[in-house]
Design a protein around this motif. Structure first.
Motif, PDB file in Angstrom:
ATOM      1  N   ASP A  71       0.854  -1.197   0.000  1.00  0.00           N
ATOM      2  CA  ASP A  71       0.000   0.000   0.000  1.00  0.00           C
ATOM      3  C   ASP A  71       0.884   1.238   0.000  1.00  0.00           C
ATOM      4  OD1 ASP A  71      -1.831   2.000   0.327  1.00  0.00           O
ATOM      5  OD2 ASP A  71      -2.691   1.252   2.193  1.00  0.00           O
ATOM      6  N   ASP A  74       0.526   4.079   2.498  1.00  0.00           N
ATOM      7  CA  ASP A  74       0.921   3.835   3.880  1.00  0.00           C
ATOM      8  C   ASP A  74       2.308   4.435   4.113  1.00  0.00           C
ATOM      9  OD1 ASP A  74       1.804   2.742   6.307  1.00  0.00           O
ATOM     10  OD2 ASP A  74       0.774   0.845   5.971  1.00  0.00           O
ATOM     11  N   ASN A  99       2.671  -1.238  -6.586  1.00  0.00           N
ATOM     12  CA  ASN A  99       1.682  -1.258  -5.502  1.00  0.00           C
ATOM     13  C   ASN A  99       0.676  -2.383  -5.721  1.00  0.00           C
ATOM     14  OD1 ASN A  99       0.297  -0.186  -3.177  1.00  0.00           O
ATOM     15  ND2 ASN A  99      -1.226   0.626  -4.595  1.00  0.00           N
ATOM     16  N   GLY A 101      -1.906  -3.269  -3.630  1.00  0.00           N
ATOM     17  CA  GLY A 101      -3.224  -3.113  -3.026  1.00  0.00           C
ATOM     18  C   GLY A 101      -3.552  -4.226  -2.052  1.00  0.00           C
ATOM     19  N   ARG A 102      -2.502  -4.809  -1.450  1.00  0.00           N
ATOM     20  CA  ARG A 102      -2.621  -5.913  -0.488  1.00  0.00           C
ATOM     21  C   ARG A 102      -3.229  -7.172  -1.110  1.00  0.00           C
ATOM     22  NH1 ARG A 102      -1.288  -3.750   4.434  1.00  0.00           N
ATOM     23  NH2 ARG A 102      -1.565  -1.515   4.658  1.00  0.00           N
ATOM     24  N   SER A 229      -4.304  -1.566   8.940  1.00  0.00           N
ATOM     25  CA  SER A 229      -4.762  -0.242   8.529  1.00  0.00           C
ATOM     26  C   SER A 229      -5.349   0.512   9.721  1.00  0.00           C
ATOM     27  CB  SER A 229      -5.831  -0.366   7.438  1.00  0.00           C
ATOM     28  OG  SER A 229      -7.052  -0.863   7.994  1.00  0.00           O
TER      29      SER A 229
END
Length: 336
Positions: A71, A74, A99, A101-102, A229
């Protein structure tokens, strides 16, 4: 418009291609000042720049380093990316931040894309997953990378043998718990990260170890998980408060969880740290601006990123670097 080549530069300057290459690469070889000036003038007049893609094909890899993060918004990954891009630039490399996006599938997809572009190396910023399918796919990627000469380094535990630059995640969980215990806390909750993530697993193990050493009974009702998160920490803390009423402190597996946790505590009328203390791991930029400022284990994200680039560009097999992490004392923990 035709592309200018190194041959064109050599003809324009009236020298050999080898001489142009030596001037451009500052090779330790005797070249007269007059010849050097002729070459530099020809480069300037023709506006010549080296074809990095062609050089990459010749060398079987490009001067590119790929950083895979979960992310990019973050701050944890942002500081790592700053270290990677800064050091890569200093060494003349281009760096790409990928990235995911998990999403584990996107993470593995980036391995393929970066390999296809023959990058110099890949840096994995996030921990691996304790899932058979994921681990098998990752091991297949590593075998291919090794065979083709693509270097790879991890900044977090992957559950498999891999070169790394990271902190000891078990000790991280243990340290923040010991910090609370030393200040008289025994009713300590733990809000961890995703259950299958090795980073989460190790930090929870460290928490349990600290309790065991101190002779404090482990209570599973004091444990809940998040997704690393701020919203995840907020929701996890609300769930925790609905089950447990006698807490004096909460260990959070990272700063984003702690930020969400502190918001939930305030919403429920708790004063931090008067009613409940909060400690976490990371020391992202936002931590010192929280109310109260967050006490946390400081991870050298920027330095990790820079060192990972050095590992990629100065490759040695079986690199295992464990960095120190220390508690950054602020105002979110009180002594009972």
């Amino acid at each position: 418009m035709n592309t200018v080549s190194i041959v064109d530069v050599a003809k324009h300057a009236g020298v050999s291609v080898t001489t142009v290459s030596r001037v451009m690469n500052n090779v330790d070889y005797p070249i007269s000042k007059k010849t050097r000036e002729k070459v530099l003038k020809a480069i300037d007049e023709l506006q010549y720049t080296p074809n990095k893609a062609a050089q990459g094909l010749k060398n079987n890899f490009s001067d590119v380093i790929g950083l895979i993060v979960r992310d990019i918004s973050d701050s944890y990954y942002g500081e790592i990316a700053r270290g990677v891009t800064t050091r890569a630039s200093e060494l003349g490399y281009l760096s790409f931040v990928c990235n995911t996006g998990r999403n584990p599938e996107d993470e593995l997809m980036y391995h393929d894309i970066l390999w296809q572009h023959r990058v110099k190396g890949i840096i994995l910023a996030a921990g691996g997953l304790d899932q058979v399918d994921y681990k098998n796919k990752l091991m297949n990627q590593l075998a291919r990378h090794e065979k083709s000469g693509l270097n790879i380094v991890s900044l977090a535990p992957q559950g498999i043998e891999i070169p790394y630059v990271m902190i000891n995640e078990f000790e991280a969980g243990k340290k923040i718990t010991e910090y609370l215990i030393e200040r008289g806390h025994t009713k300590i909750a733990f809000i961890g990260g995703p259950q299958k993530l090795y980073t989460s697993i190790e930090r929870l193990k460290g928490f349990k170890s600290a309790l065991d050493i101190a002779g404090i009974e482990y209570n599973k009702d004091y444990i809940t998980k998040s997704d690393f998160s701020q919203n995840g920490g907020y929701e996890a803390c609300k769930l925790l408060l609905s089950k447990v009423k006698d807490l004096t402190a909460i260990c959070c597996a990272n700063d984003n969880i702690a930020i969400g946790t502190m918001s939930a505590l305030r919403e429920h009328g708790y004063i931090i740290p008067k009613d409940i203390s909060v400690i976490s791991i990371g020391d992202i930029n936002e931590a010192k601006y929280m109310i109260p400022p967050l006490t946390t284990l400081s991870i050298p994200h920027y330095e990790m990123g820079k060192m990972a680039v050095d590992v990629i560009t100065q490759w040695k097999e079986k690199v295992e670097i464990t960095l120190n992490a220390s508690i950054c004392e602020r105002e979110s923990v009180r002594t009972l």
